[in-house]
Scaffold this motif. Structure first.
Motif, PDB file in Angstrom:
ATOM      1  N   ALA A  86      11.063 -16.145  31.861  1.00 23.80           N
ATOM      2  CA  ALA A  86      11.567 -15.122  30.980  1.00 23.80           C
ATOM      3  C   ALA A  86      10.581 -14.428  30.299  1.00 23.80           C
ATOM      4  O   ALA A  86       9.826 -15.155  30.299  1.00 23.80           O
ATOM      5  N   VAL A  87      10.135 -12.873  30.337  1.00 24.55           N
ATOM      6  CA  VAL A  87       9.060 -12.083  30.017  1.00 24.55           C
ATOM      7  C   VAL A  87      10.004 -11.061  29.556  1.00 24.55           C
ATOM      8  O   VAL A  87      10.510  -9.951  29.602  1.00 24.55           O
ATOM      9  N   ALA A  88       9.212 -10.918  28.042  1.00 24.54           N
ATOM     10  CA  ALA A  88      10.382  -9.957  27.130  1.00 24.54           C
ATOM     11  C   ALA A  88       9.321  -8.453  26.448  1.00 24.54           C
ATOM     12  O   ALA A  88       8.068  -9.137  26.061  1.00 24.54           O
ATOM     13  N   ALA A  89       9.251  -7.746  27.659  1.00 22.86           N
ATOM     14  CA  ALA A  89       8.093  -6.933  28.007  1.00 22.86           C
ATOM     15  C   ALA A  89       8.537  -5.458  27.002  1.00 22.86           C
ATOM     16  O   ALA A  89       9.797  -5.425  26.674  1.00 22.86           O
ATOM     17  N   ASP A  90       7.589  -4.817  27.105  1.00 21.22           N
ATOM     18  CA  ASP A  90       7.506  -3.908  26.127  1.00 21.22           C
ATOM     19  C   ASP A  90       7.706  -2.952  27.045  1.00 21.22           C
ATOM     20  O   ASP A  90       7.204  -2.815  28.322  1.00 21.22           O
ATOM     21  N   LEU A  91       8.779  -2.108  27.654  1.00 18.44           N
ATOM     22  CA  LEU A  91       8.907  -1.117  28.496  1.00 18.44           C
ATOM     23  C   LEU A  91       8.200   0.467  28.348  1.00 18.44           C
ATOM     24  O   LEU A  91       7.871   0.112  29.410  1.00 18.44           O
ATOM     25  N   LEU A  92       7.489   0.605  26.933  1.00 21.74           N
ATOM     26  CA  LEU A  92       6.773   1.983  27.424  1.00 21.74           C
ATOM     27  C   LEU A  92       5.515   1.135  27.907  1.00 21.74           C
ATOM     28  O   LEU A  92       5.022   1.779  29.304  1.00 21.74           O
ATOM     29  N   ALA A  93       5.338   0.096  27.919  1.00 18.87           N
ATOM     30  CA  ALA A  93       3.920  -0.144  28.235  1.00 18.87           C
ATOM     31  C   ALA A  93       4.615  -1.258  29.641  1.00 18.87           C
ATOM     32  O   ALA A  93       2.915  -0.525  30.907  1.00 18.87           O
ATOM     33  N   LEU A  94       5.512  -1.383  30.196  1.00 17.98           N
ATOM     34  CA  LEU A  94       5.034  -1.260  31.696  1.00 17.98           C
ATOM     35  C   LEU A  94       5.072  -0.181  32.649  1.00 17.98           C
ATOM     36  O   LEU A  94       5.246   0.273  33.722  1.00 17.98           O
ATOM     37  N   THR A  95       4.655   1.745  31.922  1.00 16.93           N
ATOM     38  CA  THR A  95       4.836   2.567  32.823  1.00 16.93           C
ATOM     39  C   THR A  95       3.421   2.431  33.242  1.00 16.93           C
ATOM     40  O   THR A  95       3.295   2.647  34.194  1.00 16.93           O
ATOM     41  N   LEU A  96       2.612   1.375  32.311  1.00 17.18           N
ATOM     42  CA  LEU A  96       0.779   1.344  33.042  1.00 17.18           C
ATOM     43  C   LEU A  96       0.765   0.020  33.304  1.00 17.18           C
ATOM     44  O   LEU A  96      -0.278  -0.162  34.369  1.00 17.18           O
ATOM     45  N   LEU A  97       1.674  -1.045  33.120  1.00 16.22           N
ATOM     46  CA  LEU A  97       1.067  -2.450  33.518  1.00 16.22           C
ATOM     47  C   LEU A  97       2.452  -2.751  34.709  1.00 16.22           C
ATOM     48  O   LEU A  97       3.231  -2.385  34.624  1.00 16.22           O
ATOM     49  N   THR A  98       2.026  -3.812  35.084  1.00 16.27           N
ATOM     50  CA  THR A  98       1.956  -4.741  36.325  1.00 16.27           C
ATOM     51  C   THR A  98       3.531  -5.058  35.955  1.00 16.27           C
ATOM     52  O   THR A  98       3.189  -5.803  34.459  1.00 16.27           O
ATOM     53  N   PRO A  99       4.386  -4.860  36.141  1.00 13.83           N
ATOM     54  CA  PRO A  99       6.378  -4.934  35.594  1.00 13.83           C
ATOM     55  C   PRO A  99       6.158  -7.043  35.633  1.00 13.83           C
ATOM     56  O   PRO A  99       5.837  -7.177  37.130  1.00 13.83           O
ATOM     57  N   PRO A 100       7.202  -7.571  35.286  1.00 10.95           N
ATOM     58  CA  PRO A 100       7.179  -8.462  35.203  1.00 10.95           C
ATOM     59  C   PRO A 100       8.185  -9.063  36.704  1.00 10.95           C
ATOM     60  O   PRO A 100       7.142 -10.502  37.143  1.00 10.95           O
ATOM     61  N   GLY A 101       8.882  -8.364  37.369  1.00  8.66           N
ATOM     62  CA  GLY A 101       9.852  -8.636  38.211  1.00  8.66           C
ATOM     63  C   GLY A 101       7.939  -8.532  39.871  1.00  8.66           C
ATOM     64  O   GLY A 101       8.842  -9.688  40.955  1.00  8.66           O
TER      65      GLY A 101
END
Length: 952
Positions: free
Chosen positions: A241-256
């Motif tokens: 499981a990855v706790a991810a910052d949603l806003l950061a995911l607009t720029l970063l490779t998503p956990p999936g």
């Protein structure tokens, strides 16, 4: 001539629906002369006189608002860079005005009746699509309570799905937020799960773990590449499981896309105020293969009886009602109102706008870091998104003191480090102010403009996002305020909420959420405080929570209150944990049996299971009461191991059980504790007090009895009251005197909506609260009396009266006419009503709770509709209406049907205008009856594809 000036409290009469003449007419119908005479007949002799409601007289609306404004002014609004999962943000004004402050949205109920919930279901589907897109995982739910509890749900999710069945160890990165680790430990201990916290970069042997939790970006600011680590965990048969910052995911490779099995986190920074910790919508996304094991609610796409696409809650029979003590989650509440704000934030900004916000924050952070390095400070991160950790050594305490003097809050990391997180509200002046704060005396500050032209981003090139986000038209159209305003209006017009009609749901208490109660929650003094701000900055909140705790103690007869649980399910859990810890403190760890009546709400046995207790079910008699002799026999049988009894009072069947004192005595005689579920507290306030007639602990639904709105399915607040011997075992938190045992992320849970309950109690006063309970009982008994000759009332007390709700038995009608409880519920939509609670606690019944807020005119309108429906059923019984093609079987009827070919043997007028008053004011459901089976067999949980959208 002298004039007597009066400061009369007008609020009580504003809150309570029936006027004085109406009250007397209803009492006469029941054969009573006064409210006191009615309540004296309803409340059992054994618990009369237990009320301890020692509260002052209620204040007027203006005076109460002035009082709470003075409290709010004691909170200090500082510039906060604490981060740690909580960020300042801008709530777009059209969302604030047209959604958060709009009763069409905040007074709506959970969308279990999909035909009258299409608007809020669409907003939630947008939320799920947002989460699925950003996380890179195909299935997302309609929100959970907060990031920390979502992480705990992910842990138990991994436990039941992992192939590493022999392991009880769960790895949690030390780079996770501290409050998340605290909640993980709380939730793991009763289940025998060992939470191992460590640095994932040094892990060699992964075989001991069934699952892992990683933070992305890390709590300290680092952005780690987890791709290889995830592969290694999978090779060891562990889930990740990855706790991810949603806003950061607009720029970063998503956990999936790097192999994560679950992504969790918070949507708070998508337009939801800090609010001293909540309410905020958490998210939970996973792989398609795991969708039927996912906790929480899931919005899916189905079809209605005309074949038209329609939304509904997929798999909506919550697992705790089916699996009960075998359930893996007791989640009963989402954070719908907050999830809808987050979804509309994404709709308003669109993919380009969100990415632009993220890029701006990241660029400011990169400029800040470059300048700090130039000033000689030790910035520990080389790759980051919005957060930096600075090694400040012996200067740390001085830096915090200097920052507070300048009304700035930095994150407290440890004695040698401080943290800085930037957010959407930050600008160049904030970066300069931080340089000035952190620079040595006399040191020249960097040139912001010069750095802005030379500094580039610091995200790892290998982790830059390549996949598109939010390509669906809904995220690419409503970017002007005009368009968004109209979109929100169109969605609200599809729904029935309390601003249109009474919502007569038994067990769920849809009472008035008065405007004066709601006003303070959007004040910056309550909305802009970080939950981990220094205590001296939250003196207003400290006063508010202290006073509210005292008010709730007065209402319940308990000695202490914890406001931390942010839902009724969390309150149940915290209550049982307190009982468990109490037994352990006495060396009685063996006590692990929880007795639960067969009529109990499904969350009760699910909660007992989560608290590490074994459930033993006790019988109920023919009148729905606890079978005392069966209870006694089971208490004797399990005396050595008896931990608790969980019982709802008044009962789940809507009756004041006369043997409640005896029931509590039996449990106490055998060493157990009594947990009284406070779901029905709104029938007791001012009349009897659970803390005085045998209860050791109760949770309270502030979103029921104490007027916090349902918001379409959440927020909720579920504080617990305890007797003095359980006080040491109330939920703890790192920022509270008791450091261990947090049940949610923030010390005071959903603190920003506590002013609603404070205002309600302050304006009602002791007299008003008692009157509210009496009027709730009067309204329920009036409905029962008006309808009993048409529909049998299933349960009542020995005096023939009910408590605050009544259950109508429709089962005989199924045999005589083929008409089901579903048919009656859907037909009520044609009359402009939300259905009562269907088939709970007894299949084939309707449970009705009118609340004290509804006027006699509205009660009569509902009764008239039910009586007219009974006449239609009678017409089916005698053959005047076709058994298969009649207004009930085809309900609800849409406007589109009225202009099409009409083939039914009954008239259009009977279909849509069954009573004349509807001609003047008609609610038109946007869809016909939704096909539940089709939706579950063809599960679609994100916005339909662009092709389907264009076809529609």
């Amino acid at each position: 001539m002298t004039t007597k000036l009066s400061t009369a409290n007008e609020f009580i009469a504003r809150h309570i629906g029936p006027r004085q003449a109406d009250e007397q007419a209803m009492l006469a119908t029941l054969g009573f002369e006064s409210l006191d005479a009615l309540s004296a007949s309803v409340i059992p002799e054994s618990i009369k006189g237990t009320s301890v409601l020692n509260l002052p007289a209620g204040q007027s609306e203006a005076d109460a608002l002035a009082s709470i404004k003075a409290i709010a002014a004691k909170n200090q609004l500082c510039k906060t860079y604490i981060g740690q999962g909580y960020y300042n943000c801008h709530t777009p004004s059209p969302i604030l005005r047209n959604l958060l402050e709009n009763p069409a949205w905040y007074t709506a109920y959970t969308p279990y009746q999909p035909e009258i919930s299409q608007g809020r279901l669409e907003a939630l589907l947008n939320f799920q699509t947002l989460i699925s897109d950003l996380s890179g995982l195909p299935i997302a739910n309609a929100s959970l309570l907060d990031e920390a509890t979502a992480a705990a749900e992910a842990m138990t999710f991994c436990k039941r799905l992992s192939k590493n069945k022999s392991s009880n160890a769960f790895f949690a990165s030390r780079h996770c937020h501290p409050q998340t680790l605290d909640v993980l430990r709380t939730r793991a201990e009763p289940l025998g799960i060992d939470v191992v916290v460590g640095d994932e970069r040094g892990l060699t042997d992964l075989s001991p773990f069934f699952g892992a939790l990683l933070q992305y970006p890390a709590s300290n600011g680092d952005v780690f590449d987890y791709r290889e680590l995830v592969e290694r965990f999978h090779a060891a048969n562990a889930l990740v499981a990855v706790a991810a910052d949603l806003l950061a995911l607009t720029l970063l490779t998503p956990p999936g896309e790097f192999g994560a099995d679950v992504a969790i986190g918070s949507a708070q920074r998508f337009g939801v105020p800090l609010g001293f910790g909540g309410p905020h919508a958490a998210y939970f996304a996973t792989r398609d293969a795991f969708k039927r094991d996912m906790p929480g609610r899931l919005v899916g796409v189905s079809v209605d009886r005309h074949g038209k696409p329609a939304l509904r809650l997929a798999m909506q029979t919550r697992e705790q009602h089916i699996r009960r003590e075998k359930a893996t989650s007791n989640i009963c509440t989402a954070q719908v109102l907050l999830a809808n704000i987050a979804s509309m934030y994404a709709v308003y900004h669109g993919p380009h706008g969100l990415t632009q916000i993220a890029q701006r924050i990241h660029q400011l952070t990169a400029i800040l870091a470059k300048g700090l390095t130039a000033l000689g400070l030790n910035v520990e991160q080389s790759e980051f998104f919005d957060t930096l950790t600075l090694h400040t050594a012996s200067k740390t305490q001085t830096l915090h003191a200097n920052a507070h003097a300048k009304h700035i809050n930095l994150r407290v990391v440890d004695d040698e480090r401080v943290g800085v997180s930037l957010d959407e509200t930050c600008g160049p002046s904030d970066v300069t102010a931080l340089w000035a704060l952190l620079a040595a005396d006399g040191q020249a500050l960097p040139d912001f403009d010069a750095l802005a032209h030379t500094v580039s981003g610091t995200l790892p090139a290998a982790l830059l996002r390549q996949s598109p986000i939010l390509s669906h038209p809904v995220f690419n159209r409503y970017h002007s305020e005009t368009e968004l305003m109209r979109y929100l209006r169109r969605l609200a017009d599809k729904d029935l909420a309390l601003d249109r009609t009474m919502i007569p749901l038994g067990s769920c208490t849809m009472k008035l959420n008065a405007a004066s109660e709601m006003i303070p929650i959007t004040w910056a003094e309550f909305g802009s405080l970080h939950p981990f701000a220094p205590v001296e900055q939250s003196q207003g909140y400290q006063q508010l929570t202290h006073e509210l705790e005292a008010m709730l103690c007065a209402a319940t007869g308990y000695d202490a209150i914890s406001l931390q649980p942010n839902a009724g399910s969390q309150g149940e859990y915290a209550g049982l944990l307190a009982i468990r810890a109490y037994h352990q403190s006495r060396g009685e760890e063996r006590r692990d049996i929880c007795l639960i009546p067969s009529s109990a709400h499904g969350t009760n046995p699910a909660t007992a299971n989560m608290a590490g207790m074994r459930v033993v079910v006790t019988a109920c008699d023919a009148r729905g009461n606890v079978d005392i002799e069966d209870l006694r026999a089971k208490a004797i049988e399990h005396s050595e191991h008896l931990a608790a009894l969980m019982i709802t009072y008044p009962s789940t069947h809507g009756v004041f059980e006369e043997g409640i004192r005896e029931i509590c005595g039996i449990i106490h005689d055998h060493g157990g504790q009594v947990y009284i579920d406070g779901a029905n507290m709104n029938a007791m306030v001012g009349l009897c007090a659970p803390g005085k007639f045998g209860g050791d602990v109760s949770h309270l639904n502030l979103h029921k009895t104490f007027c916090i709105p349902h918001g379409g399915g959440g927020p909720g607040v579920g504080p617990i009251g305890v007797k003095s011997h359980l006080t040491p075992f109330l939920p703890g938190h790192a920022s509270l005197p008791r450091k261990q045992g947090a049940v949610c992320a923030a010390p005071f849970g959903s603190a920003s909506i506590l002013p609603i309950t404070w205002m309600y109690i302050r304006m009602m006063g002791g007299e008003g609260l008692k009157r509210a309970s009496q009027m709730a009982i009067l309204n329920a008994n009036y409905i029962a009396r008006r309808l009993e000759e048409h529909f049998p009332v299933l349960y009542s007390g020995s005096n023939g009266l009910v408590a605050h709700e009544c259950i109508l038995d429709l089962r005989p009608l199924k045999d005589s006419s083929g008409i089901s409880v579903d048919d009656v519920a859907k037909r009520l939509i044609d009359f402009g009503f939300h259905a009562p609670t269907m088939s709970f606690p007894v299949a084939g019944t309707l449970m009705i709770e009118p609340t004290e807020s509804e006027s006699k005119q509205e009660l009569d309108r509902f009764c008239d509709a039910m009586i007219r429906i009974r006449e239609e059923i009678r017409a089916v019984e005698n053959g005047a209406l076709d058994k298969d093609d009649n207004p009930l079987k085809n309900a609800p009827h849409t406007a589109a049907e009225m202009v099409g070919e009409w083939t039914h043997p009954y008239s259009r007028e009977q279909a849509v205008y069954p009573v004349e008053s509807l001609i003047e004011s008609k609610y038109w459901p946007p869809v016909g009856r939704v096909d539940n089976v089709f939706g579950d067999r063809n599960l679609v949980c994100a916005c339909p594809s662009i092709e389907n959208y264009q076809e529609a």
